[in-house]
Scaffold this motif. Sequence first.
Motif, PDB file in Angstrom:
ATOM      1  N   SER A  36       0.830  -1.200   0.000  1.00  0.00           N
ATOM      2  CA  SER A  36       0.000   0.000   0.000  1.00  0.00           C
ATOM      3  C   SER A  36       0.867   1.254   0.000  1.00  0.00           C
ATOM      4  CB  SER A  36      -0.952   0.003   1.201  1.00  0.00           C
ATOM      5  OG  SER A  36      -0.228  -0.061   2.415  1.00  0.00           O
ATOM      6  N   CYS A  37       1.764   1.368   0.965  1.00  0.00           N
ATOM      7  CA  CYS A  37       2.663   2.510   1.058  1.00  0.00           C
ATOM      8  C   CYS A  37       3.797   2.126   2.008  1.00  0.00           C
ATOM      9  CB  CYS A  37       1.924   3.754   1.560  1.00  0.00           C
ATOM     10  SG  CYS A  37       1.054   3.512   3.125  1.00  0.00           S
ATOM     11  N   TYR A  38       4.712   3.034   2.246  1.00  0.00           N
ATOM     12  CA  TYR A  38       5.784   2.725   3.191  1.00  0.00           C
ATOM     13  C   TYR A  38       5.232   2.686   4.613  1.00  0.00           C
ATOM     14  CZ  TYR A  38       9.678   2.843  -0.077  1.00  0.00           C
ATOM     15  OH  TYR A  38      10.551   2.540  -1.090  1.00  0.00           O
ATOM     16  N   ALA A  39       5.899   1.885   5.440  1.00  0.00           N
ATOM     17  CA  ALA A  39       5.500   1.741   6.835  1.00  0.00           C
ATOM     18  C   ALA A  39       6.714   1.927   7.737  1.00  0.00           C
ATOM     19  CB  ALA A  39       4.886   0.359   7.077  1.00  0.00           C
ATOM     20  N   LEU A  40       6.458   2.296   8.970  1.00  0.00           N
ATOM     21  CA  LEU A  40       7.474   2.263  10.016  1.00  0.00           C
ATOM     22  C   LEU A  40       7.331   0.940  10.741  1.00  0.00           C
ATOM     23  CD1 LEU A  40       7.099   5.822  11.583  1.00  0.00           C
ATOM     24  CD2 LEU A  40       8.988   5.025  10.152  1.00  0.00           C
ATOM     25  N   GLY A  41       8.463   0.319  11.086  1.00  0.00           N
ATOM     26  CA  GLY A  41       8.390  -0.971  11.759  1.00  0.00           C
ATOM     27  C   GLY A  41       9.454  -1.121  12.831  1.00  0.00           C
ATOM     28  N   CYS A  42       9.166  -1.989  13.804  1.00  0.00           N
ATOM     29  CA  CYS A  42      10.135  -2.315  14.845  1.00  0.00           C
ATOM     30  C   CYS A  42       9.828  -3.701  15.398  1.00  0.00           C
ATOM     31  CB  CYS A  42      10.130  -1.272  15.963  1.00  0.00           C
ATOM     32  SG  CYS A  42       8.662  -1.311  17.040  1.00  0.00           S
ATOM     33  N   HIS A  43      10.711  -4.188  16.236  1.00  0.00           N
ATOM     34  CA  HIS A  43      10.535  -5.491  16.862  1.00  0.00           C
ATOM     35  C   HIS A  43       9.345  -5.466  17.818  1.00  0.00           C
ATOM     36  CE1 HIS A  43      11.481  -9.020  19.381  1.00  0.00           C
ATOM     37  NE2 HIS A  43      12.104  -9.468  18.307  1.00  0.00           N
ATOM     38  N   LEU A  44       8.555  -6.525  17.807  1.00  0.00           N
ATOM     39  CA  LEU A  44       7.348  -6.595  18.630  1.00  0.00           C
ATOM     40  C   LEU A  44       7.646  -6.398  20.111  1.00  0.00           C
ATOM     41  CD1 LEU A  44       4.359  -7.236  19.138  1.00  0.00           C
ATOM     42  CD2 LEU A  44       4.940  -9.677  18.963  1.00  0.00           C
ATOM     43  N   GLY A  45       8.746  -6.921  20.589  1.00  0.00           N
ATOM     44  CA  GLY A  45       9.034  -6.874  22.016  1.00  0.00           C
ATOM     45  C   GLY A  45       9.832  -5.673  22.475  1.00  0.00           C
ATOM     46  N   ASP A  46      10.104  -4.716  21.585  1.00  0.00           N
ATOM     47  CA  ASP A  46      10.991  -3.600  21.911  1.00  0.00           C
ATOM     48  C   ASP A  46      10.177  -2.366  22.298  1.00  0.00           C
ATOM     49  OD1 ASP A  46      12.890  -1.445  21.827  1.00  0.00           O
ATOM     50  OD2 ASP A  46      14.205  -2.733  20.642  1.00  0.00           O
ATOM     51  N   LYS A  47      10.067  -2.136  23.599  1.00  0.00           N
ATOM     52  CA  LYS A  47       9.251  -1.019  24.092  1.00  0.00           C
ATOM     53  C   LYS A  47       9.833   0.325  23.673  1.00  0.00           C
ATOM     54  CE  LYS A  47       7.330   1.046  28.292  1.00  0.00           C
ATOM     55  NZ  LYS A  47       7.780   2.412  27.946  1.00  0.00           N
ATOM     56  N   GLU A  48      11.151   0.468  23.727  1.00  0.00           N
ATOM     57  CA  GLU A  48      11.776   1.743  23.384  1.00  0.00           C
ATOM     58  C   GLU A  48      11.544   2.093  21.917  1.00  0.00           C
ATOM     59  OE1 GLU A  48      16.204   3.838  23.176  1.00  0.00           O
ATOM     60  OE2 GLU A  48      15.921   2.009  24.357  1.00  0.00           O
ATOM     61  N   ALA A  49      11.700   1.114  21.025  1.00  0.00           N
ATOM     62  CA  ALA A  49      11.461   1.359  19.606  1.00  0.00           C
ATOM     63  C   ALA A  49      10.000   1.712  19.358  1.00  0.00           C
ATOM     64  CB  ALA A  49      11.866   0.139  18.787  1.00  0.00           C
ATOM     65  N   LEU A  50       9.084   1.024  20.056  1.00  0.00           N
ATOM     66  CA  LEU A  50       7.657   1.341  19.938  1.00  0.00           C
ATOM     67  C   LEU A  50       7.377   2.773  20.370  1.00  0.00           C
ATOM     68  CD1 LEU A  50       4.615   0.848  19.706  1.00  0.00           C
ATOM     69  CD2 LEU A  50       4.714  -0.314  21.922  1.00  0.00           C
TER      70      LEU A  50
END
Length: 208
Positions: A36-50
């Motif tokens: 659809s378009c670009y997305a931002l992503g991070c590891h599911l378990g990483d609170k800081e990245a979230l």
Amino acid sequence: MARIVNIHPETPQERLLIQAAQFIREGAVVALPTDSCYALGCHLGDKEALDRIRQIRQMDDRHHLTLMCRDLSEIANYARVDNSQYRLLKATTPGSYTFILEGSKELPRRVMHPKRKTIGLRIPDHPVALALLAELGEPLLTTTLQLPGDDSPLTEGWEIQDRLDDHLELILDAGHCGTEPTTIIDLTGSAPELVRAGRGPLAPFGLD
């Protein structure tokens, strides 16, 4: 400073996927192409990245995040899916849809809607996203790469780097991949409910 990597949109290079997966495991926030378009992503378990993704998008914990999965069996691990929901998912995935479903106990509470305990789930129809998920071996926590105040998502690698260079670790640049986000369908009620009309057709849900 974000590292920008030119990756082939149809046959992504394995060495780049391995590097990208390692970045994610080490806490990176990445920009990746989808159907659809670009997305931002991070590891599911990483609170800081979230927390960093929420800060970039300026969204609170009531904004649904999307768990990007490889296949239906992976979705079933992270959401409660009954037979009718499964049939709809099977008929429309992979594709440009995000489905709101009740999260399972496998999900950290912080990634779900605080009151409804729901989350967005999707299976993208894009070679780079699917190959990255396969290399990672688990779902990716994502959100549309649309910045506050913008009318549409960012869609060029150089543009993403220009706007977010100090906030990302990696940009997987597969060229232009569109500016229309996914169609969001809420499947938690007795019938499918349209939350946002986007790239995915509405006909499979009787909502057109």
